[in-house]
Design a protein around this motif. Structure first.
Motif, PDB file in Angstrom:
ATOM      1  N   LEU A   1       0.820  -1.206   0.000  1.00  0.00           N
ATOM      2  CA  LEU A   1       0.000   0.000   0.000  1.00  0.00           C
ATOM      3  C   LEU A   1       0.856   1.259   0.000  1.00  0.00           C
ATOM      4  O   LEU A   1       0.471   2.279  -0.575  1.00  0.00           O
ATOM      5  N   GLU A   2       2.014   1.194   0.648  1.00  0.00           N
ATOM      6  CA  GLU A   2       2.932   2.332   0.607  1.00  0.00           C
ATOM      7  C   GLU A   2       3.308   2.652  -0.835  1.00  0.00           C
ATOM      8  O   GLU A   2       3.314   3.815  -1.255  1.00  0.00           O
ATOM      9  N   ARG A   3       3.646   1.616  -1.616  1.00  0.00           N
ATOM     10  CA  ARG A   3       4.046   1.831  -3.003  1.00  0.00           C
ATOM     11  C   ARG A   3       2.886   2.358  -3.829  1.00  0.00           C
ATOM     12  O   ARG A   3       3.074   3.195  -4.717  1.00  0.00           O
ATOM     13  N   VAL A   4       1.671   1.870  -3.552  1.00  0.00           N
ATOM     14  CA  VAL A   4       0.484   2.389  -4.248  1.00  0.00           C
ATOM     15  C   VAL A   4       0.349   3.890  -3.998  1.00  0.00           C
ATOM     16  O   VAL A   4       0.132   4.681  -4.924  1.00  0.00           O
ATOM     17  N   GLY A   5       0.501   4.290  -2.739  1.00  0.00           N
ATOM     18  CA  GLY A   5       0.381   5.704  -2.395  1.00  0.00           C
ATOM     19  C   GLY A   5       1.453   6.552  -3.045  1.00  0.00           C
ATOM     20  O   GLY A   5       1.181   7.666  -3.518  1.00  0.00           O
ATOM     21  N   ARG A   6       2.660   6.047  -3.101  1.00  0.00           N
ATOM     22  CA  ARG A   6       3.749   6.808  -3.720  1.00  0.00           C
ATOM     23  C   ARG A   6       3.521   6.966  -5.222  1.00  0.00           C
ATOM     24  O   ARG A   6       3.838   8.003  -5.810  1.00  0.00           O
ATOM     25  N   GLY A   7       2.958   5.938  -5.856  1.00  0.00           N
ATOM     26  CA  GLY A   7       2.643   6.053  -7.281  1.00  0.00           C
ATOM     27  C   GLY A   7       1.596   7.119  -7.542  1.00  0.00           C
ATOM     28  O   GLY A   7       1.700   7.903  -8.494  1.00  0.00           O
ATOM     29  N   THR A   8       0.581   7.182  -6.680  1.00  0.00           N
ATOM     30  CA  THR A   8      -0.434   8.221  -6.797  1.00  0.00           C
ATOM     31  C   THR A   8       0.181   9.608  -6.658  1.00  0.00           C
ATOM     32  O   THR A   8      -0.170  10.547  -7.381  1.00  0.00           O
ATOM     33  N   ALA A   9       1.108   9.748  -5.706  1.00  0.00           N
ATOM     34  CA  ALA A   9       1.763  11.039  -5.484  1.00  0.00           C
ATOM     35  C   ALA A   9       2.538  11.478  -6.720  1.00  0.00           C
ATOM     36  O   ALA A   9       2.574  12.674  -7.053  1.00  0.00           O
ATOM     37  N   LEU A  10       3.147  10.546  -7.421  1.00  0.00           N
ATOM     38  CA  LEU A  10       3.897  10.891  -8.633  1.00  0.00           C
ATOM     39  C   LEU A  10       2.956  11.414  -9.723  1.00  0.00           C
ATOM     40  O   LEU A  10       3.279  12.390 -10.415  1.00  0.00           O
ATOM     41  N   PHE A  11       1.813  10.769  -9.882  1.00  0.00           N
ATOM     42  CA  PHE A  11       0.859  11.232 -10.895  1.00  0.00           C
ATOM     43  C   PHE A  11       0.320  12.613 -10.525  1.00  0.00           C
ATOM     44  O   PHE A  11       0.166  13.492 -11.381  1.00  0.00           O
ATOM     45  N   ARG A  12       0.054  12.834  -9.237  1.00  0.00           N
ATOM     46  CA  ARG A  12      -0.393  14.155  -8.796  1.00  0.00           C
ATOM     47  C   ARG A  12       0.672  15.214  -9.098  1.00  0.00           C
ATOM     48  O   ARG A  12       0.356  16.330  -9.522  1.00  0.00           O
ATOM     49  N   ASP A  13       1.939  14.866  -8.879  1.00  0.00           N
ATOM     50  CA  ASP A  13       3.017  15.826  -9.157  1.00  0.00           C
ATOM     51  C   ASP A  13       3.060  16.178 -10.638  1.00  0.00           C
ATOM     52  O   ASP A  13       3.336  17.322 -11.007  1.00  0.00           O
ATOM     53  N   TRP A  14       2.807  15.195 -11.501  1.00  0.00           N
ATOM     54  CA  TRP A  14       2.791  15.501 -12.946  1.00  0.00           C
ATOM     55  C   TRP A  14       1.623  16.444 -13.250  1.00  0.00           C
ATOM     56  O   TRP A  14       1.801  17.443 -13.968  1.00  0.00           O
ATOM     57  N   LEU A  15       0.471  16.154 -12.730  1.00  0.00           N
ATOM     58  CA  LEU A  15      -0.704  16.984 -13.002  1.00  0.00           C
ATOM     59  C   LEU A  15      -0.515  18.414 -12.513  1.00  0.00           C
ATOM     60  O   LEU A  15      -0.900  19.375 -13.189  1.00  0.00           O
TER      61      LEU A  15
END
Length: 957
Positions: A591-605
């Protein structure tokens, strides 16, 4: 920094004044890179310009002249003859060389092999060093005859001599990743693989290189796409390392060798008493043997009071050579010793009983294992592979392996073993259902296993319901209700959710109820239902039991992901922070990795692009299947014009083939569904949009339209229209560019209907974008401009600066077309200013390709009065702004035709610009452009001038 110190000392010592001679003592174990460092110093400019002597001492006591004054021929020092029939000792030969060569730079490698006379000669030279003078001495500290004294005894160094000791340290994990990535490819080296490679090699550079070569050779035979920790374990031992450890063990007196054998069997650092017990030594015999092993470098004190091999992998080489009876006896002693510990280390005991051939004892110990330790997981997998186990014991071991499989470390072997277990007809039905549940969850969270996982979860839900285990049945149903996973429609997800809630209520189980509440919040958030926020706020974050906290962490991470795709970036940040923290606290690394992946997409947006590529590749290194990070890397590459990288980073199988049929034939639909099984549904939608845009950029309009139709049909079957935010505009663009305006209007109508009543700011902005594209295609430029402006304002409010800049480009383009219709229109003047600002914003973001396209639009459409006066400015040997722009795009790998389409030039003109840029940069091929363009870019003044309307004479070329 330490390397800079010794380089600076050497350079200073060899300079003209030579007032401060230098001595650099380089110590490091075998394979640590001492020779490589010597080669590096010999390449220093100052070192190449002086008389130098390089000798390498050998175990025989002789030495080899490796570089006598730069001469090419090596020769053995001890065999030199002063006159016919007279042979010199190594010391005499070395003395003669020093006298004749009078080197300013003396390099002596492998000083631990030098005899006493040679050491005395070197000590004398260092007591009275000439000027200028520098010496570099390399040695293995563990093989010095006098520990800590590389020259045999203390030296009376003169005060003016600068003495530096340089100890070579093992590679850290980051440097191991770099070595592995260079040979195997960074994308094939996830974190668990790099960590195991570092651990087993001890970070010794030569061992790392040898292991990587073995892994590369094995991968070429098997076609492996991504490496794992198990690949390191199964690679074997490099020949160089095996021979070293076997030679050092054989050099010990026979009576002392069992202490090294014991270390190999234990395969981890151990205390002196433990080693002696396993080796079978009594009294002081064990201590004596251990001292001999340490002095002979067969073993090493790895930490205070702990002894083992300098390179952990060396244990495997020695273990493989032990005779079977000897190996079994050592394992028996190890198991007996460990059985007396409290608490009992069952995983280690099980391994030793297995190695000792005691199968019954091994399986009995395996029943006590917990499933969180990686070694225990491997032992459980092996235990379950043993034939003839009673069904009850087999079921207990399988449940131990299965529980928590999705949240912990599991290998492909775990899935294989569990598949075999659930098909055993002798297995109790209740156990089968729970094991199948964990198998389904494990497969569900592995890329390209979604559908297989769903099949197992459906069967598990039925089996658990029949076995009257509603709490576990609710878990299976909740997983099937998660809308992220492809294959099922939203309607099917909702049906499973309702069944899960009923089962959880029936069970009265707190964890089951928490899981279904988290699942409902996830479904509502990802469909843009405002009720989701109330449900998220009520999730029990402070729950006392770990299992409930894990379910809450799952709900927070999933709803944060949904909020990001909706466009609620700020509110998502809070959920994401909570979810990641709770996942870490409750032991759920997945779940930590899932959350970090979401954060990366948010940073791109949100335009946080600085360092984003590095953050993405870091997550991919940890988790090779990190689809969010891969898609962000593809989007970044697309904005920069690196179109080959776009294809490389897009998850495999997403989107479907652009040539796949787009009708509603069931077989075709199934094919499209399978194509989207490589990543989560919202990620797949975003990836499909990137792929369509790539095809449009490459002027492959027909394929883009086919891919658009396929992707849109897939999204329609899924039924979560809010996920079309990054897909719908490119679908509409592809259809309008292909002349399919009616199809484009149908897409916009479906998208609008799907968003009715939904709280989805990002998709709402995208819908305005879609309508702008339609209006522009119809020649309704005033309406199109207005729609682009409305969409841009909506994106600015999110904020989504990249999309906002693209909307400014669209609005400016339409305004320029309006200005051409009305000569001298103020609208066109405003558009030019807006496009100039837009190009600047895209450049600041790093969107090289987009910025170049906007500047090309300005040159192609702006009024003639705003063009630069006739005449070409003289740039001499500097690149013009246009040449720099073309070179920058060529450096990303774009072809001349693709650059021409971007910049509204002819391919011939692009070819000429590329040739001139290469000539001015001194580059012989396009391959060298990337490095040079990164180093030498057009001056800021030139780019700024172009933003203000300046040109370089290429308008209209």
């Amino acid at each position: 920094m330490r390397e800079q110190v010794w380089e600076r000392r050497l350079t200073s010592a060899l300079s003209g004044d030579g007032q401060e001679p230098a001595l650099v003592l380089v110590e490091g174990d075998a394979g640590m890179g001492k020779s490589r460092l010597v080669h590096r110093l010999l390449e220093l400019p100052r070192a190449r310009g002086v008389a130098r002597l390089v000798v390498t001492f050998q175990a025989s006591g002789a030495f080899v002249v490796a570089d006598p004054l730069g001469g090419p021929e090596p020769r053995a020092g001890a065999a030199e003859a002063a006159s016919p029939g007279v042979r010199l000792t190594a010391c005499q030969a070395l003395e003669a060389l020093l006298a004749s060569a009078r080197p300013a730079l003396l390099v002596a490698e492998d000083l631990h092999h030098a005899d006493d006379d040679c050491l005395a000669l070197l000590r004398a030279r260092l007591r009275e060093p000439p000027a200028p003078f520098a010496a570099v001495l390399t040695y293995r500290p563990e093989q010095l005859r006098s520990p800590g004294l590389p020259l045999g005894r203390a030296v009376d160094y003169p005060a003016r001599l600068s003495v530096v000791r340089r100890r070579l340290e093992p590679l850290d994990e980051e440097r191991v990743r770099s070595v592995a990535g260079e040979s195997l490819g960074a994308r094939r080296c996830p974190q668990e693989f790099v960590g195991r490679l570092r651990q087993r090699s001890g970070g010794v550079p030569q061992v790392v290189v040898d292991l990587v070569r073995m892994l590369r050779d094995a991968a070429e035979r098997t076609g492996r796409e991504c490496f794992s920790a198990r690949d390191v374990d199964e690679a074997g031992v490099p020949v160089r390392l095996a021979e070293l450890v076997l030679d050092r063990t054989a050099a010990l007196p026979e009576a002392y060798r069992p202490i090294v054998w014991a270390a190999a069997v234990l395969d981890e650092p151990a205390g002196a008493e433990d080693l002696a017990a396993v080796a079978g030594f009594a009294g002081d015999a064990g201590r004596t043997a251990l001292i001999a092993a340490l002095e002979g470098s067969a073993l090493r004190e790895t930490s205070e009071g702990r002894y083992g091999f300098a390179v952990p992998l060396a244990a495997s080489a020695l273990y493989a050579e032990l005779p079977g009876p000897v190996r079994e006896r050592l394992h028996h002693r190890a198991a007996a010793m460990l059985a007396a510990r409290e608490p009992v280390p069952w995983a280690r005991i099980a391994r030793h009983w297995r190695g000792g051939g005691r199968t019954e004892d091994w399986l009995r110990a395996a029943e006590h294992l917990v499933n969180e330790d990686e070694a225990a997981v491997a032992l459980l997998e092996k235990a379950l592979d043993v034939g003839g186990l009673p069904p009850d014991k087999r079921g207990r071991l399988a449940l131990t392996l299965a529980r928590g499989a999705v949240l912990g470390r599991r290998s492909d072997g775990t899935a294989r073993v569990l598949r075999g277990i659930v098909e055993d007809p002798a297995l109790p039905a209740a156990d089968r259902g729970e094991i199948r549940l964990e198998l389904g969850l494990l497969l569900h969270h592995r890329k390209r296993r979604f559908e297989e996982g769903r099949t197992e979860l459906r069967r598990a839900a039925d089996e658990l319901a029949e076995a009257q285990r509603p709490a576990l049945a609710a878990r299976a149903m909740a997983a099937l209700a998660n809308p992220f996973f492809p294959g099922a429609s939203l309607a099917e997800n909702v049906t499973w959710l309702e069944r899960a809630e009923a089962a959880a209520d029936e069970s009265g189980d707190r964890v089951a109820r928490t899981a279904t509440r988290a699942c409902r919040a996830t479904v509502l958030m990802n469909t843009g239902d405002l009720e989701a926020w109330r449900l998220v706020a009520r999730l029990p974050r402070d729950s006392a039991d770990r299992a409930s906290r894990q379910q809450v962490a799952r709900g927070l991470c999933n709803t944060a992901n949904g909020a990001v795709y909706l466009g609620h970036y700020r509110r998502a940040a809070g959920l994401l922070s909570e979810g990641i923290e709770l996942a870490a606290r409750s032991g759920a690394p997945f779940l930590e990795r899932v959350g970090r992946g979401t954060a990366l997409f948010r940073d791109w947006l949100t335009g946080r692009w600085e360092g984003l590529a590095d953050r993405c590749t870091g997550l991919v290194a940890e988790d090779g299947s990190a689809s969010d990070a891969r898609v962000v890397l593809a989007l970044l590459a697309l904005a920069k014009g690196d179109w080959e990288a776009v294809r490389d980073w897009l998850p495999r199988g997403v989107p479907p083939s652009p040539h796949a049929p787009c009708e509603t034939d069931p077989e075709d639909e199934a094919e499209a569904e399978r194509a989207y099984e490589s990543c989560e549904a919202p990620v797949a939608a975003t990836a499909a949009g990137a792929h369509i845009r790539l095809l449009l950029a490459r002027q492959d309009v027909e394929s883009a339209a086919e891919a658009a139709a396929s992707a849109w049909a897939w999204l329609g079957r899924k039924g979560v229209w809010v996920w079309g935010a990054e897909l719908a505009p490119w679908v509409v663009e592809a259809h309008t560019r292909a002349g399919q305006r009616e199809l484009a209007r149908r897409v916009v109508a479906e998208f609008a209907a799907g968003l009715t009543g939904r709280d989805a700011p990002s998709a709402t902005a995208a819908l305005l974008w879609c309508r702008a594209v339609l209006a522009e295609a119809d020649g309704e430029w005033e309406e199109a401009r207005s729609r682009f402006q409305q969409s841009g304002a909506a994106y600015a409010g999110l904020p989504h600066p990249y999309a906002r800049a693209l909307m400014a480009e669209g609005a400016g383009r339409c305004a320029l077309l309006l200005g051409e219709r009305a000569e001298g229109s103020a609208v066109a003047d405003e558009a030019v200013a807006e496009l100039i600002r837009c190009a600047g914003e895209l450049t600041d973001l790093g969107a090289v390709w987009d910025a170049a396209r906007v500047r090309a639009t300005l040159r192609a459409y702006r009024p003639a009065a705003q063009r630069r006066p006739p005449g070409r400015p003289a740039y001499a040997q500097r690149m013009s702004p246009r040449e720099g722009e073309v070179a920058e795009l060529a450096a990303t790998g774009l072809t001349n035709r693709e650059i021409a389409a971007t910049l509204y030039l002819s391919p011939r003109t692009v070819e000429q610009h590329v040739a001139r840029a290469m000539r001015k940069l001194g580059i012989a091929s396009r391959q060298g452009l990337a490095k040079e363009v990164a180093r030498i870019r057009p001056a800021s003044g030139e780019r700024d001038g172009e933003r203000n309307g300046g040109g370089d004479g290429d308008v209209g070329a």
